[in-house]
Design an enzyme around this catalytic site. Structure first.
Site, PDB file in Angstrom:
ATOM      1  N   GLY A   1      -1.930   8.153   7.929  1.00 52.85           N
ATOM      2  CA  GLY A   1      -2.685   7.538   9.006  1.00 52.85           C
ATOM      3  C   GLY A   1      -3.177   6.161   8.598  1.00 52.85           C
ATOM      4  O   GLY A   1      -3.084   5.761   7.434  1.00 52.85           O
TER       5      GLY A   1
ATOM      6  N   GLN B   1      -6.022   4.938   8.001  1.00 59.35           N
ATOM      7  CA  GLN B   1      -7.013   4.922   6.933  1.00 59.35           C
ATOM      8  C   GLN B   1      -6.708   5.982   5.865  1.00 59.35           C
ATOM      9  O   GLN B   1      -7.610   6.588   5.288  1.00 59.35           O
ATOM     10  CB  GLN B   1      -8.417   5.125   7.502  1.00 59.35           C
ATOM     11  CG  GLN B   1      -8.960   3.930   8.248  1.00 59.35           C
ATOM     12  CD  GLN B   1      -9.104   2.704   7.356  1.00 59.35           C
ATOM     13  OE1 GLN B   1      -9.390   2.808   6.173  1.00 59.35           O
ATOM     14  NE2 GLN B   1      -8.877   1.527   7.924  1.00 59.35           N
ATOM     15  N   SER B   2      -5.445   6.176   5.600  1.00 56.12           N
ATOM     16  CA  SER B   2      -5.030   7.177   4.616  1.00 56.12           C
ATOM     17  C   SER B   2      -5.503   6.820   3.208  1.00 56.12           C
ATOM     18  O   SER B   2      -5.152   5.773   2.666  1.00 56.12           O
ATOM     19  CB  SER B   2      -3.502   7.297   4.623  1.00 56.12           C
ATOM     20  OG  SER B   2      -3.051   8.010   3.495  1.00 56.12           O
ATOM     21  N   ASN B   3      -6.298   7.713   2.609  1.00 56.37           N
ATOM     22  CA  ASN B   3      -6.700   7.529   1.213  1.00 56.37           C
ATOM     23  C   ASN B   3      -5.493   7.624   0.291  1.00 56.37           C
ATOM     24  O   ASN B   3      -5.405   6.914  -0.713  1.00 56.37           O
ATOM     25  CB  ASN B   3      -7.727   8.590   0.815  1.00 56.37           C
ATOM     26  CG  ASN B   3      -9.031   8.454   1.573  1.00 56.37           C
ATOM     27  OD1 ASN B   3      -9.526   7.361   1.792  1.00 56.37           O
ATOM     28  ND2 ASN B   3      -9.584   9.587   1.993  1.00 56.37           N
TER      29      ASN B   3
ATOM     30  N   CYS C   1      -2.385   6.741   0.933  1.00 56.55           N
ATOM     31  CA  CYS C   1      -1.595   5.510   0.964  1.00 56.55           C
ATOM     32  C   CYS C   1      -2.261   4.414   0.144  1.00 56.55           C
ATOM     33  O   CYS C   1      -1.596   3.672  -0.581  1.00 56.55           O
ATOM     34  CB  CYS C   1      -1.394   5.053   2.410  1.00 56.55           C
ATOM     35  SG  CYS C   1      -0.212   6.070   3.332  1.00 56.55           S
TER      36      CYS C   1
END
Length: 349
Positions: free
Chosen positions: A102, A104-106, A108
């Site tokens: 997503g 705000q993927s942690n 990524c």
């Protein structure tokens, strides 16, 4: 020089750490496959300390394991998975990695940072609403870190994700990169595969070792509460049996969507304990956990519980200006008494 040797040499140019042979704990030797190598990326062991979280019933002890302190840009539990996944990428001679999540993927963000540590390029597929895909995704939260370290960001709509799935989109980008002479390595969404799971096996071994230290006096926990899954479901785990002991769900409005109550709770916990939770996983899990303790205090009285803080503070910045500005007051212009003597010319700034 072979491709694997070239990849290892490139990593050594960009990172002072070490890819070392991996030796699993004795209780995990029956698992298959066992990783051959692992990188040292995270600052471990992460500390365990008592956590006086508001809402704890009488005679209940809550401790917290600070996975959020395993690094700054790399912070969070995803670093443990990446130690194994990136070692595999390098051993296969890859010169770049691809993953997805997503906006705000942690995961990524952690992948982009870890890849840069190892001098590997990183390509991120980030999902957003269709109406937003034609404009710059911005610099809020995790996006700022990803773009600062030079990750290549590819945006797709949630509709495309639903139509093609993560596997289809990741493999499509892989083929494009291969046509351009690159050697990409796919890391699945969240780093969630059998290889990434070894990161959590190491976390359990670490907890066991920590509890044997004198300051814990061979302490045991009745339950371990940890965020998991893309909906922030709260799961309680017994160290010995790995059986679920807490059946509370805290997904709320869904992935990365926060209710006002959850954000108020995050603010209350930060103000009371100094521990900042994230709005996607740890905040939702702690909210559900504390809610259950408040509603069912008898169930928790006399228990000792360990909460795993999985990091993710950067996602909170995406919420700050949108919905949290009215929660964090306590500011005003300072009243200056005119009787205060003027600054001495010899004073520093």
């Amino acid at each position: 020089m072979g491709e694997v040797a070239k990849s290892v040499a490139k990593v050594e140019e960009g990172f002072l750490g070490l890819m070392r042979p991996y030796k699993p704990p004795s209780w995990a030797l029956h698992l298959n496959p066992i990783p051959s190598h692992v990188f040292s990326l995270a600052h471990v062991p992460t500390p365990i300390h008592k956590w006086n979280v508001p809402g704890t019933p009488a005679n209940t002890e809550v401790y917290i394991k600070r996975e959020d302190l395993c690094g700054v840009q790399l912070s969070g539990n995803k670093a443990r998975k990446l130690e194994f996944l990136l070692a595999d990428a390098v051993s296969h001679g890859s010169d770049c990695v691809i993953t997805m999540g997503g906006m705000q993927s942690n995961h990524c963000r952690a992948t982009a940072v870890a890849a840069r540590y190892l001098n590997l390029d990183c390509f991120l597929i980030l999902c957003m609403y269709e109406s937003q895909t034609e404009r710059d995704p911005g610099l809020a939260g995790n996006l700022l870190i990803e773009r600062l370290v030079g990750a290549h960001v590819e945006v797709v709509s949630w509709e495309a994700f639903a139509k093609y799935g993560s596997s289809g989109l990741l493999n499509s980008l892989k083929k494009q990169l291969e046509k351009n002479g690159r050697r990409p390595y796919i890391i699945p969404v969240g780093g969630s595969n059998s290889l990434g799971t070894w990161g959590y096996i190491e976390a359990v071994r670490e907890i066991e070792q920590q509890l044997q230290q004198p300051e814990f006096d061979e302490m045991t926990f009745d339950s371990i509460v940890a965020p998991c899954g893309s909906s922030g479901t709260v799961v309680g785990l017994s160290l010995g049996s790995w059986l679920s002991t807490l059946k509370a769900e805290a997904k709320g409005l869904g992935y990365a969507s926060s209710s006002t109550e959850e954000l108020v709770f995050i603010k209350e916990v930060a103000e009371a304990t100094g521990v900042i939770l994230d709005p996607v996983y740890s905040g939702k899990a702690a909210y559900g956990f504390v809610k259950d303790m408040r509603e069912n205090p008898k169930k928790w009285e006399g228990k000792r519980v360990l909460f795993i803080h999985t990091g993710g503070i950067f996602a909170l910045y995406d919420k700050a200006t949108k919905v949290m500005s009215n929660m964090v007051g306590r500011w005003k212009r300072m009243d200056i008494n005119e009787s205060i003597p003027l600054k001495d010319a010899s004073e520093c700034w």
